[in-house]
Design an enzyme around this catalytic site. Structure first.
Site, mmCIF file in Angstrom:
data_model
loop_
_atom_site.group_PDB
_atom_site.id
_atom_site.type_symbol
_atom_site.label_atom_id
_atom_site.label_comp_id
_atom_site.label_asym_id
_atom_site.label_seq_id
_atom_site.Cartn_x
_atom_site.Cartn_y
_atom_site.Cartn_z
ATOM 1 N N HIS A 34 -7.476 -4.650 -0.862
ATOM 2 C CA HIS A 34 -6.892 -5.979 -1.037
ATOM 3 C C HIS A 34 -7.666 -6.787 -2.070
ATOM 4 O O HIS A 34 -7.451 -7.986 -2.215
ATOM 5 C CB HIS A 34 -6.878 -6.753 0.290
ATOM 6 N N HIS A 38 0.822 -1.214 0.000
ATOM 7 C CA HIS A 38 0.000 0.000 0.000
ATOM 8 C C HIS A 38 0.859 1.269 0.000
ATOM 9 O O HIS A 38 0.347 2.350 0.272
ATOM 10 C CB HIS A 38 -0.915 0.014 1.224
#
Length: 335
Positions: free
Chosen positions: A222, A60
C-alpha cells in the site's frame, strides 16, 4: 500531475471491476444476492467441508478474488481500494462458505482487516457458526523476527492460501486446517522492492514520491515505508539483496530441502524483468543447496500500477508439498 487510468469514475471502479470479473468468469464465481462485494466459488463450498474465506482491499488483483475456486478459497470479501471490507460482506461470504464444519478466516495482518473480520466473527457466533482466524505475516521487511506478529501479509498469501485451501478440499477438520494455515505462514517469507508509486482511482496522484534513479527495499503493497532507500541497482544485485533477507530468516534450511518460489510483479513490472530475476533466484537457491519444487512468475499480488517486484520462498516439507501440489480451479489461478 495526474495519472491516466481506463476507468469511468474513481468511486465506481471497484464495483465495475467486480461486474467485469463476474461477466468474465461465470463458471467460477458468483456474488451473494444483494451483496456484490461477497464473491463466492460456484464449485467450492460443500457439506462437511471447512469453509475458507479470504479478503481485503481491492487494487491487489488477482489477490483476493482471483483465488476463489474449488480447491482454494470458497469466498472472498472485497473492500475499496487498499481498504478493508466491512463486516457485512465478510458475514455473507462465511454463510455462503459454511458447510457445517466451521469457517477459517485468512487475510493479511492489517489493522482495518483485523477489526472488521473480528466483528464479522462475533456476528457469526450469534448464528452458531464457528470461525477461526489465521493472519498472514510473510513480509520479513515489515518487522524484526522477534516482532513477527506485527508483520504484514503480502504476496506469500498465494502459497499460504493455497495450502489452507487444499486442506479444506481434502476435508481436514477445522482444527487441522487452522494448524496447516499457521504452519504454512510460519514457513513463508517475502521481501519486495518498489521502483515507482501507484495512484488510487479516486485521486489519480502518486501515493508516494521516489526519485527517478532510486529504489526502496521492503516497501509495503500500500506504499508503507520500507527499510532502505538508495540508488537503483542491477537486477542481480536487487535479487541478491531480497534473497539475503529471506534466506537469513529461513535459518534452519538444509541442503536438499525443497522450496516453492514466487517472483511477483507489483503491477507494472514486465515479465522480461521478472524472468531476469528468476534466473538469479534459481542460481542463488542452488548455491544454497535448495531445490525448487515449484515456481510462479507473474502478477499474483499487485499494488495497482506500482513498478517493482517481490520474491517469496515457502520452505516446504512433505505435508506442504502435497498441499501446494493439490489441484485447484479458480478464475485466475489453476493447479
Amino acid at each position: 500531475m495526474k495519472t491516466k487510468k481506463l476507468i469511468n469514475s474513481g468511486a465506481d471502479a471497484v464495483d465495475e471491476m467486480l461486474e467485469g470479473v463476474l461477466a468474465a468468469h461465470p463458471e467460477h464465481l458468483y456474488a451473494v444476492e444483494d451483496m456484490p462485494r461477497a464473491i463466492v466459488a460456484k464449485n467450492g463450498p460443500r457439506n462437511g467441508k471447512v469453509g475458507l474465506v479470504i479478503g481485503g482491499g481491492s487494487g491487489h488483483e488477482p489477490t483476493f478474488l482471483g483465488y476463489v475456486g474449488k480447491g482454494l478459497a470458497d469466498a472472498a470479501a472485497i473492500g475499496n481500494v487498499f481498504a478493508s471490507p466491512p463486516p457485512d460482506p465478510i458475514v455473507a461470504c462465511a454463510k455462503a462458505a459454511d458447510g457445517g464444519a466451521g469457517v477459517l478466516f485468512m487475510y493479511g495482518n492489517y489493522a482495518g482487516d483485523v477489526m472488521n473480520f473480528d466483528m464479522a466473527a462475533e456476528l457469526l457466533g450469534l448464528d452458531d457458526i464457528e470461525v477461526r482466524t489465521v493472519l498472514t505475516t510473510d513480509d520479513v521487511a515489515s518487522a524484526p523476527p522477534e516482532q513477527g506478529n506485527k508483520r504484514r501479509g503480502v504476496a506469500g498469501n498465494v502459497f499460504i492460501f493455497k495450502a489452507a485451501g487444499a486442506a479444506c478440499d481434502l476435508m481436514y477438520s477445522l482444527e487441522d486446517v487452522e494448524r496447516v494455515a499457521r504452519h504454512a505462514n510460519s514457513r513463508t517469507y517475502t521481501m519486495g522492492v518498489a521502483l515507482s508509486p501507484c495512484s488510487l482511482p479516486q485521486t489519480l496522484k502518486p501515493n508516494f514520491l521516489i526519485g527517478e534513479d532510486e529504489m526502496e527495499i521492503g516497501m509495503g503493497i500500500h506504499g508503507e515505508p520500507g527499510v532502505a532507500r538508495g540508488p537503483l541497482r542491477s537486477a542481480d544485485e536487487v535479487t541478491d539483496q531480497l534473497l539475503d533477507g529471506i534466506l537469513g530468516e529461513m535459518g534452519a534450511a538444509e541442503a536438499g530441502d525443497r522450496v516453492a518460489v514466487l517472483v511477483n510483479s507489483l503491477g507494472s513490472t514486465p515479465m522480461m524483468e521478472l524472468y531476469i530475476m528468476m534466473r538469479r533466484v534459481k542460481a542463488r537457491l542452488e548455491d544454497a543447496g535448495l531445490l525448487i519444487h515449484t515456481s510462479l512468475v507473474g502478477n499474483y499480488c499487485t499494488s495497482l500500477e506500482m513498478a517493482g517486484a517481490s520474491i517469496t520462498v515457502m520452505h516446504l516439507d512433505d505435508e506442504l508439498q502435497e498441499l501446494i501440489d493439490h489441484p485447484c480451479d479458480c478464475a485466475m489461478f489453476r493447479k
